[in-house]
Design a protein around this motif. Structure first.
Motif, PDB file in Angstrom:
ATOM      1  N   ARG A   3       0.825  -1.211   0.000  1.00  0.00           N
ATOM      2  CA  ARG A   3       0.000   0.000   0.000  1.00  0.00           C
ATOM      3  C   ARG A   3       0.856   1.257   0.000  1.00  0.00           C
ATOM      4  O   ARG A   3       0.499   2.278  -0.614  1.00  0.00           O
ATOM      5  CB  ARG A   3      -0.926   0.004   1.227  1.00  0.00           C
ATOM      6  N   ASP A   4       1.994   1.184   0.662  1.00  0.00           N
ATOM      7  CA  ASP A   4       2.844   2.383   0.784  1.00  0.00           C
ATOM      8  C   ASP A   4       3.702   2.609  -0.454  1.00  0.00           C
ATOM      9  O   ASP A   4       4.108   3.745  -0.719  1.00  0.00           O
ATOM     10  CB  ASP A   4       3.749   2.254   2.023  1.00  0.00           C
ATOM     11  N   HIS A   5       4.023   1.535  -1.205  1.00  0.00           N
ATOM     12  CA  HIS A   5       4.935   1.667  -2.350  1.00  0.00           C
ATOM     13  C   HIS A   5       4.263   1.038  -3.575  1.00  0.00           C
ATOM     14  O   HIS A   5       4.196  -0.192  -3.699  1.00  0.00           O
ATOM     15  CB  HIS A   5       6.276   0.978  -2.070  1.00  0.00           C
ATOM     16  N   ASN A   6       3.804   1.878  -4.482  1.00  0.00           N
ATOM     17  CA  ASN A   6       3.118   1.381  -5.681  1.00  0.00           C
ATOM     18  C   ASN A   6       4.060   0.702  -6.665  1.00  0.00           C
ATOM     19  O   ASN A   6       3.606   0.040  -7.603  1.00  0.00           O
ATOM     20  CB  ASN A   6       2.395   2.535  -6.377  1.00  0.00           C
ATOM     21  N   SER A   7       5.367   0.853  -6.490  1.00  0.00           N
ATOM     22  CA  SER A   7       6.316   0.219  -7.410  1.00  0.00           C
ATOM     23  C   SER A   7       6.607  -1.225  -7.039  1.00  0.00           C
ATOM     24  O   SER A   7       7.301  -1.922  -7.791  1.00  0.00           O
ATOM     25  CB  SER A   7       7.628   1.006  -7.438  1.00  0.00           C
ATOM     26  N   LEU A   8       6.110  -1.697  -5.916  1.00  0.00           N
ATOM     27  CA  LEU A   8       6.370  -3.069  -5.485  1.00  0.00           C
ATOM     28  C   LEU A   8       5.354  -4.039  -6.093  1.00  0.00           C
ATOM     29  O   LEU A   8       4.160  -3.727  -6.187  1.00  0.00           O
ATOM     30  CB  LEU A   8       6.336  -3.174  -3.960  1.00  0.00           C
TER      31      LEU A   8
END
Length: 589
Positions: free
Chosen positions: A422-427
């Motif tokens: 949720r915190d990192h859309n690149s993951l």
């Protein structure tokens, strides 16, 4: 194939006539009479003291009704006990009971000179008579001793039928002129495959010294029968046009026993079990439809590049990749074949062309929809350079053997992972499921209950079905009453939904009963490994489905593009714990 130079035929026969006569010398065969006949110990030998190549133990008919006025013979019951025959195939051709099927070409006729023409005498025209009407109402065949010997392969093969029970109704000439069905049912059993002329293998190590107290040697392990059971039944009308149906099935055929035959075509066949079911329909307009389903289990088949099978099926990939593409998760390969034919075009080549076309279609669809495309897509995803794996160990979720339930510790680790998503859309995440030997050991016990366990489960399911049917009758009465007094639509919808749930439970219970009954059928034990693999793959898919559902429900952006599930593979790892699920984090650039 050696030519039969001498032969001997022996048999015992007895006939008893029952005539209506007024004196011992009154024999009037123009009137109706009955008889009984028996033919026993029929043996056709290859020489006076040679082996029996064809014969029958006994053929008997207790009652034979003969009506000369109507040219009819009726036999209520004909018993045939233990027929036997020998069929062989060699480089020179085929033979049945030592007699070659292919005769030599006739010699050219000699030229005749100065031979007077023969006198032509008028041929008397036969008087018209009623056709002979023969009807055997019931024929029972018990036992069989049929052997097929193939000398064209190395080592030679001997395939035998050791048991058969068959019944045929309405045999004879009457069905050819009357609208009477010919019905039959048959069950046959095979013996072990032999290799005549091949000496047993010598021991590779020196024999151990015999102790003073000699122990009883263990009995030698016998070979398994080639197949567990062949069954067929059908009904045919031969007049005025052929119509009807024939069904046949073959259960638990060990394909590895036929490896010498496959070797002739450059194919290595080391393992596999075959089950088939066929349905043939004859239509009055001279059409015939053949529907066959072939199910291969644990097939291990290989050949050299550009081998015979690859050329026959026009495979765009090697044979092993094509087989993997059409293999189901439980390790089985199902090939449905449909062959429509007409009487004017029935030939071996026409049937072969249609079967090959169906096989090519199945393989092409299997390759196009192969689960390996998922792995290929992930490989291309990493090879494109758009994503890279994080320099951290993957998350490992543990399961108990053959369980689909995560531990509380794993749920906490999964929640922490979803927070990072949720915190990192690149993951993104790639989820793989491994299978352990402990998983397979427990799945094998669940997938293959013993005979007593199957019977207990069937009894319990039948009791449950009876209880559910009683509940259904009660619910149906309540629903009819609600409709009669015109209750609200909400109450009627709830009652209808409850009735549908009961119907679903009844259907599942009956399916389970049929499944357990199939496990009691002949040859079901040969499908144990396939059932184990099917149950194990179901467990692996449910594990992945649970993890995927938890990830998609976490609420991060674009979940379907960021969660990649790898199709599970049946590659067990040695462990006394359940197979883990491995989640790898990757980052998009």
């Amino acid at each position: 194939m050696r030519a039969l130079k001498a032969a001997a035929l022996s048999a015992d026969a007895s006939v008893a006539l029952r005539l209506d006569r007024r004196s011992p010398l009154d024999f009037n065969f123009a009137q109706s009479f009955s008889a009984s006949a028996a033919l026993s110990k029929v043996a056709f030998r290859a020489g006076p003291d040679g082996p029996v190549v064809a014969g029958v133990r006994q053929i008997s008919a207790e009652t034979i009704n003969v009506n000369p006025a109507h040219s009819s013979i009726t036999v209520p019951l004909l018993n045939i006990r233990r027929p036997s025959v020998r069929l062989s195939h060699s480089a020179t051709g085929w033979s049945v009971a030592g007699l070659p099927l292919r005769s030599r070409p006739a010699a050219a006729p000699r030229a005749l000179t100065n031979v007077p023409a023969p006198r032509v005498r008028p041929v008397p025209q036969p008087t018209r008579s009623h056709p002979l009407l023969v009807l055997v109402k019931r024929t029972v065949i018990s036992g069989i001793d049929a052997r097929y010997l193939d000398h064209t392969c190395t080592p030679p093969l001997e395939i035998s039928l050791t048991g058969m029970e068959a019944q045929v109704f309405n045999l004879g000439t009457v069905p050819l002129t009357s609208h009477i069905p010919v019905r039959f049912n048959l069950i046959a059993y095979a013996g072990a495959v032999g290799h005549p002329g091949v000496p047993p293998k010598a021991p590779t190590t020196a024999p151990k010294p015999v102790p003073s107290r000699v122990a009883t040697p263990a009995p030698a392990q016998k070979s398994q029968p080639l197949f567990a059971q062949f069954a067929s039944h059908g009904q045919l009308y031969l007049y005025p046009r052929t119509r009807g149906w024939v069904r046949a099935s073959l259960s638990g055929m060990y394909l590895a026993e036929l490896a010498p035959l496959a070797k002739q075509y450059g194919v290595t066949l080391t393992a596999g079990t075959l089950d088939t079911s066929s349905d043939i329909r004859f239509h009055p307009d001279h059409r015939m439809n053949l529907h066959t389903k072939l199910v291969f289990s644990n097939l291990n088949l290989s050949e050299a590049p550009h081998g015979a099978l690859a050329k026959l099926l026009h495979l765009p990939t090697p044979l092993n990749i094509a087989l993997a593409a059409i293999e189901a998760p439980d390790g089985s390969i199902t090939l449905p074949l449909s062959v429509p034919l007409s009487a004017a075009h029935i030939s071996k080549s026409a049937i072969t062309r249609q079967i090959v076309a169906d096989l090519v279609q199945v393989v092409a669809v299997g390759i196009a929809s192969s689960p390996f495309k998922v792995a290929g897509g992930l490989a291309s995803l990493f090879a494109s350079g758009k994503v890279q794996a994080l320099k951290e160990p993957p998350l490992t979720l543990h399961f108990a053997p053959s369980s689909t339930t995560l531990t509380s510790r794993d749920w906490l680790a999964l929640n922490a992972l979803t927070r990072r998503l949720r915190d990192h859309n690149s993951l993104q995440v790639v989820v793989r499921q491994q299978i352990s030997t402990a998983d397979i050991a427990l799945a094998a016990r669940r997938a293959n209950p013993t005979k007593s366990q199957c019977l207990q489960l069937i009894k319990a399911l039948e009791a449950r079905t009876t209880h559910l049917l009683a509940q259904r009758r009660q619910q149906l009465g309540i629903l009819r009453g609600e409709l009669a007094i015109r209750l609200s639509d909400t109450a009627i919808a709830a009652g209808t939904a409850h009735l549908a749930r009961l119907d679903g439970k009844i259907a599942r219970a009956r399916m389970a009963i049929n499944y357990l009954a199939d496990m009691l059928a002949p040859g079901a034990d040969r499908e144990a490994s396939r059932r184990t693999r099917g149950v194990m793959m179901t467990i692996a898919r449910r594990r992945l489905a649970q993890i995927k559902a938890a990830l998609l429900a976490a609420g991060f952006a674009h979940p379907h593009r960021r969660v990649h599930i790898v199709f599970p593979q049946y590659l067990p790892t040695q462990s006394n714990r359940g197979g883990p699920a491995i989640i790898t984090l990757v980052r998009t650039r």
